[in-house]
Design an enzyme around this catalytic site. Structure first.
Site, PDB file in Angstrom:
ATOM      1  N   HIS A  96       0.798  -1.225   0.000  1.00 35.10           N
ATOM      2  CA  HIS A  96       0.000   0.000   0.000  1.00 35.10           C
ATOM      3  C   HIS A  96       0.831   1.277   0.000  1.00 35.10           C
ATOM      4  O   HIS A  96       0.265   2.364  -0.141  1.00 35.10           O
ATOM      5  CB  HIS A  96      -0.973   0.016   1.194  1.00 35.10           C
ATOM      6  N   HIS A 137       4.177   1.006   4.175  1.00 43.18           N
ATOM      7  CA  HIS A 137       2.790   0.715   3.764  1.00 43.18           C
ATOM      8  C   HIS A 137       1.793   1.104   4.855  1.00 43.18           C
ATOM      9  O   HIS A 137       0.595   1.154   4.602  1.00 43.18           O
ATOM     10  CB  HIS A 137       2.628  -0.754   3.336  1.00 43.18           C
ATOM     11  N   HIS A 163      -6.846  -0.964   8.054  1.00 44.49           N
ATOM     12  CA  HIS A 163      -5.893  -0.034   8.660  1.00 44.49           C
ATOM     13  C   HIS A 163      -6.037   1.369   8.073  1.00 44.49           C
ATOM     14  O   HIS A 163      -6.492   1.520   6.948  1.00 44.49           O
ATOM     15  CB  HIS A 163      -4.465  -0.532   8.406  1.00 44.49           C
ATOM     16  N   ASP A 182      -7.516  -1.757  -0.084  1.00 48.82           N
ATOM     17  CA  ASP A 182      -6.589  -2.738   0.484  1.00 48.82           C
ATOM     18  C   ASP A 182      -7.371  -4.032   0.665  1.00 48.82           C
ATOM     19  O   ASP A 182      -8.384  -4.045   1.373  1.00 48.82           O
ATOM     20  CB  ASP A 182      -6.082  -2.224   1.841  1.00 48.82           C
ATOM     21  N   ASP A 205      -9.989  -0.329   3.982  1.00 49.83           N
ATOM     22  CA  ASP A 205      -8.795  -0.952   4.578  1.00 49.83           C
ATOM     23  C   ASP A 205      -9.116  -1.328   6.022  1.00 49.83           C
ATOM     24  O   ASP A 205      -9.914  -0.652   6.684  1.00 49.83           O
ATOM     25  CB  ASP A 205      -7.666   0.093   4.552  1.00 49.83           C
ATOM     26  N   GLU A 251      -2.008  -5.227  -1.718  1.00 50.08           N
ATOM     27  CA  GLU A 251      -1.677  -6.135  -0.625  1.00 50.08           C
ATOM     28  C   GLU A 251      -2.083  -7.595  -0.849  1.00 50.08           C
ATOM     29  O   GLU A 251      -2.142  -8.356   0.103  1.00 50.08           O
ATOM     30  CB  GLU A 251      -2.192  -5.620   0.732  1.00 50.08           C
ATOM     31  N   ASP A 276      -3.328   3.501   7.666  1.00 52.04           N
ATOM     32  CA  ASP A 276      -2.129   3.802   6.858  1.00 52.04           C
ATOM     33  C   ASP A 276      -1.777   5.279   6.911  1.00 52.04           C
ATOM     34  O   ASP A 276      -1.383   5.870   5.903  1.00 52.04           O
ATOM     35  CB  ASP A 276      -2.343   3.351   5.402  1.00 52.04           C
ATOM     36  N   ASP A 332      -7.021  -6.402   2.454  1.00 58.89           N
ATOM     37  CA  ASP A 332      -7.180  -6.846   3.852  1.00 58.89           C
ATOM     38  C   ASP A 332      -8.380  -6.184   4.537  1.00 58.89           C
ATOM     39  O   ASP A 332      -8.655  -6.454   5.713  1.00 58.89           O
ATOM     40  CB  ASP A 332      -5.897  -6.701   4.676  1.00 58.89           C
TER      41      ASP A 332
END
Ligand SMILES: CN[C@](CCCC[B-](O)(O)O)(CCN1CCCCC1)C(=O)O
Ligand SMILES: [Mn+2]
Ligand SMILES: [Mn+2]
Length: 305
Positions: A96, A136, A121, A227, A119, A272, A123, A229
């Site tokens: 990312h 990332h 996260h 992302d 995401d 990712e 980031d 994830d």
């Protein structure tokens, strides 16, 4: 839809091998053919080169700064070219950290953007808040006007001009946010829909409020940074930083269908995917196929046929 595909086989924004295979795996799963079959005009711009810069010592705790900075500078130029040719840009990752170059290049042509960041996260760690030094987990901190004074100049990052306003960002899917990131999100008043809000409101309301927020002042091109994830690890296990309790496949696709309907999608990152994080071939296929389906949803594929 006129679509430009850019491969960004980045892996130096994080420690795990394998994520650099993402672009070619997604292509091999038939992305370009499927986009063409659903009526898109597709041009493949190939993969951005991202060779290791020698003697790339950490800057403070920031790892591989020169390699990541150089690769993102190349990516920024390529994305700008795709946008100048009037296409919607699809960047295939890779980790990312590529969002630095993708959003920078996008904004250099289109100006003010709305950024939808899907995401687990945020980031948004700065070089001073990052708990791991992995870039990332930091891309947004280099791009946001309001954080400019808080981010030191990292080697090979001096080309980056902040290009996104905090009020033009919406996060969806957050469920693993560091302390420093949470402070930044609250301090800047950035709009976010964690998994709790997704459960409370339902994905349709989340998308309605996302669009209300982004288009409240003025309509602007949308940069969707996705992302993989964000989706639950049972659907997308082959990724480097999986977090339980993620979006369902259906919620993930609904997000892309809704963004497509705005008619304002201007660039999308799909990042990712890491085949070496899948324990079986089925886990890798499930992850790659979800990534393909999410991109197809961005360009008009609807599940009713
Ligand atoms: C939450 N922030 C992490 C993860 C970044 C993930 C990047 B992405 O592109 O996949 O979203 C830290 C993760 N934690 C791991 C467990 C120990 C504490 C830090 C980071 O390294 O900054
Ligand atoms: Mn993530
Ligand atoms: Mn991410």
């Amino acid at each position: 839809h006129s679509v430009g595909i850019v491969g960004a086989p980045f892996n130096r924004g994080q420690p795990r091998d394998g994520v650099e295979s993402g672009p070619d795996l997604i292509r091999a799963a038939g992305l370009l053919q499927k986009l063409t079959q659903q009526g898109c005009a597709v041009k493949d711009y190939g993969n951005v080169t991202c060779d290791d810069v020698p003697a790339d010592e950490p800057f403070g705790c920031v790892k591989n700064p020169r390699t990541v900075g150089r690769a993102n500078e190349q990516l920024s130029h390529t994305v700008a070219t795709v946008k100048r040719e009037g296409k919607t840009c699809v960047v295939l990752g890779g980790d990312h950290s590529l969002a630095i170059g993708s959003i920078h290049g996008h904004a250099s042509v289109q100006g003010q953007l709305g950024v939808v960041w899907v995401d687990a996260h945020a980031d948004i760690n700065t070089p001073l808040t990052t708990p791991t030094g992995n870039i990332h987990g930091q891309p947004m901190s280099y791009l946001i006007h309001e954080l400019h004074s808080k981010v030191p100049v990292v080697p090979n990052f001096s080309w980056i001009k902040p290009c996104v306003s905090a009020r033009d960002i919406v996060y969806i899917g957050l469920r693993d946010v560091d302390l420093g990131e949470h402070y930044i999100l609250k301090h800047l008043g950035i709009k976010m829909f964690s998994i709790t809000e997704v459960d409370r409101l339902g994905i349709a309301k989340v998308m309605e409020e996302t669009c209300d927020h982004i288009f409240s002042q003025v309509q602007k091109p949308v940069h969707l940074s996705y992302d993989i994830d964000a989706l639950d690890p049972t659907v997308c296990p082959a990724t480097g930083t999986p977090v339980v309790g993620g979006l369902t496949y259906r919620e993930g696709v609904y997000i892309t269908e809704h963004i497509c309907q705005t008619g304002l999608l201007s660039a999308v990152d799909m990042v990712e995917v890491n085949p070496k994080c899948g324990r079986t071939d089925h886990e890798v296929k499930s992850t790659v196929n979800a990534a393909v389906d999410l991109i197809l949803g961005c360009f008009g594929r609807v599940r009713e046929g």
